[in-house]
Write an enzyme that holds these catalytic residues in place. Structure first.
Site, mmCIF file in Angstrom:
data_model
loop_
_atom_site.group_PDB
_atom_site.id
_atom_site.type_symbol
_atom_site.label_atom_id
_atom_site.label_comp_id
_atom_site.label_asym_id
_atom_site.label_seq_id
_atom_site.Cartn_x
_atom_site.Cartn_y
_atom_site.Cartn_z
ATOM 1 N N LYS A 1 0.715 -1.170 -0.017
ATOM 2 C CA LYS A 1 -0.018 0.047 -0.111
ATOM 3 C C LYS A 1 0.915 1.259 0.181
ATOM 4 O O LYS A 1 1.753 1.511 0.917
ATOM 5 C CB LYS A 1 -0.986 -0.195 1.080
HETATM 6 C C1 E4P Z 1 -7.615 0.870 4.349
HETATM 7 O O1 E4P Z 1 -6.748 -0.108 4.842
HETATM 8 C C2 E4P Z 1 -7.202 2.083 5.162
HETATM 9 O O2 E4P Z 1 -6.025 2.106 5.444
HETATM 10 C C3 E4P Z 1 -8.443 1.896 6.299
HETATM 11 O O3 E4P Z 1 -9.709 1.570 5.894
HETATM 12 C C4 E4P Z 1 -8.682 3.459 6.641
HETATM 13 O O4 E4P Z 1 -9.677 3.428 7.549
HETATM 14 P P1 E4P Z 1 -10.063 4.795 8.591
HETATM 15 O O5 E4P Z 1 -10.493 5.938 7.989
HETATM 16 O O6 E4P Z 1 -11.148 3.827 9.467
HETATM 17 O O7 E4P Z 1 -8.804 5.009 9.653
#
Ligand code: E4P
Length: 229
Positions: free
Chosen positions: A86
Site C-alpha cells: 500500500k
Molecule cells: C485501508 O486499509 C485504510 O487504511 C483504512 O480503511 C482507513 O480506515 P479509517 O479511515 O477508518 O482509518
C-alpha cells in the site's frame, strides 16, 4: 463485491477467515499500532492464518522514492505471493507505484480521495486503488460518488486496476459502494458484524421458535426426523 478484513486483530482474522468468504487482510500503520508488539511477527502471523493464496496488503512507512521502493521490495520478500504494497496517493507515491508496478510488484494506492487520484494511480500501473469513504464523507464530499466515478473511468478505459474501497463507518456505505460498481471493500470487524446481523431477522426467528414450541413442544424438526428414520 469481494470483502477483505481491515484489521490486524488475530482473533477476529481467525474467526472471519474461517467462517466467511474473506479474500484477504489489509493493514495500515494505525491498524498495526493498535495491536502493538513485534509488528513483523504480527504480519507473519496474519499471513499464516490466511494462507499464501489470500491477499495481504501492507502499507509502506518510508517517505522518499528510494526508501519506499526498498521497503516495498522488503515487504513482498517477507510476506510472499499475493502481498500488495500500500502506497499513499502522493507525488512520490505515484512515482514509486509506476516503478514497482513495472517491476511486477502489486501496488494498492491508498488514501485516495478523488477520482483524479484514482485515475492517475491506475495509469501508474496500480493493481488496486483504495478510495476512503468515511474520511471523504466526513468532509461533506461524496465518497460513494467518487467510487462510482472511478468505476466508470476504469470501465471506459478498460483499466485492469480494481477498486478496493476503504475507511467505512457504516454498513450502508459498504452496500452503496457495491452498487456503485466497486470490485472489493475492506472492512473492520464491527462493520462486518453490522452487515451480518439484523434485529428484525432476530425477532423473526424468535417468532418462529415461539410458534413451533406452541404447536410441537420442545422437540426440533431434526429430532422428529431422526426418530422416524
Ligand atoms: C485501508 O486499509 C485504510 O487504511 C483504512 O480503511 C482507513 O480506515 P479509517 O479511515 O477508518 O482509518
Amino acid at each position: 463485491m469481494r470483502i477483505l478484513l481491515d484489521t490486524a486483530d488475530l482473533e477476529k482474522i481467525e474467526y472471519f477467515n474461517l467462517h466467511y468468504p474473506i479474500e484477504g487482510v489489509t493493514t495500515n500503520p494505525t491498524i498495526l499500532a493498535k495491536e502493538g508488539g513485534d509488528v513483523v511477527e504480527l504480519l507473519h502471523k496474519i499471513r499464516a492464518i490466511i494462507g499464501e493464496d489470500k491477499e495481504l496488503h501492507v502499507q509502506v512507512t518510508e517517505k522518499t522514492f528510494e526508501r519506499i521502493v526498498r521497503e516495498a521490495e522488503a515487504i513482498v520478500a517477507a510476506f510472499g505471493k499475493n502481498t500488495f504494497v500500500k502506497i499513499p496517493a502522493t507525488d512520490v507515491g505515484l512515482r514509486a507505484t509506476k516503478y514497482l508496478s513495472d517491476k511486477g510488484i502489486g501496488v494498492t494506492v491508498t488514501a485516495v480521495l478523488t477520482a483524479a487520484q484514482g485515475m492517475l494511480a491506475s495509469n501508474s500501473g496500480a493493481s488496486y486503488v483504495a478510495p476512503y469513504i468515511s474520511r471523504s464523507e466526513n468532509l461533506c464530499a461524496d465518497g460513494v460518488g467518487t467510487v462510482a466515478d472511478i468505476a466508470e473511468i476504469f470501465s471506459k478505459s478498460n483499466a485492469k486496476t480494481q477498486i478496493l474501497a476503504a475507511s467505512f463507518k457504516t454498513a450502508k456505505e459498504v452496500l452503496d459502494v457495491a452498487v456503485a460498481g466497486c470490485h472489493a471493500a475492506t472492512i473492520g470487524s464491527t462493520i462486518m458484524q453490522m452487515l451480518i446481523t439484523h434485529t428484525t431477522t432476530d425477532t423473526s426467528i424468535a417468532g418462529f421458535d415461539r410458534d413451533w414450541r406452541e404447536a410441537f413442544g420442545e422437540e426440533s424438526l431434526l429430532e422428529r426426523l431422526e426418530k422416524k428414520a
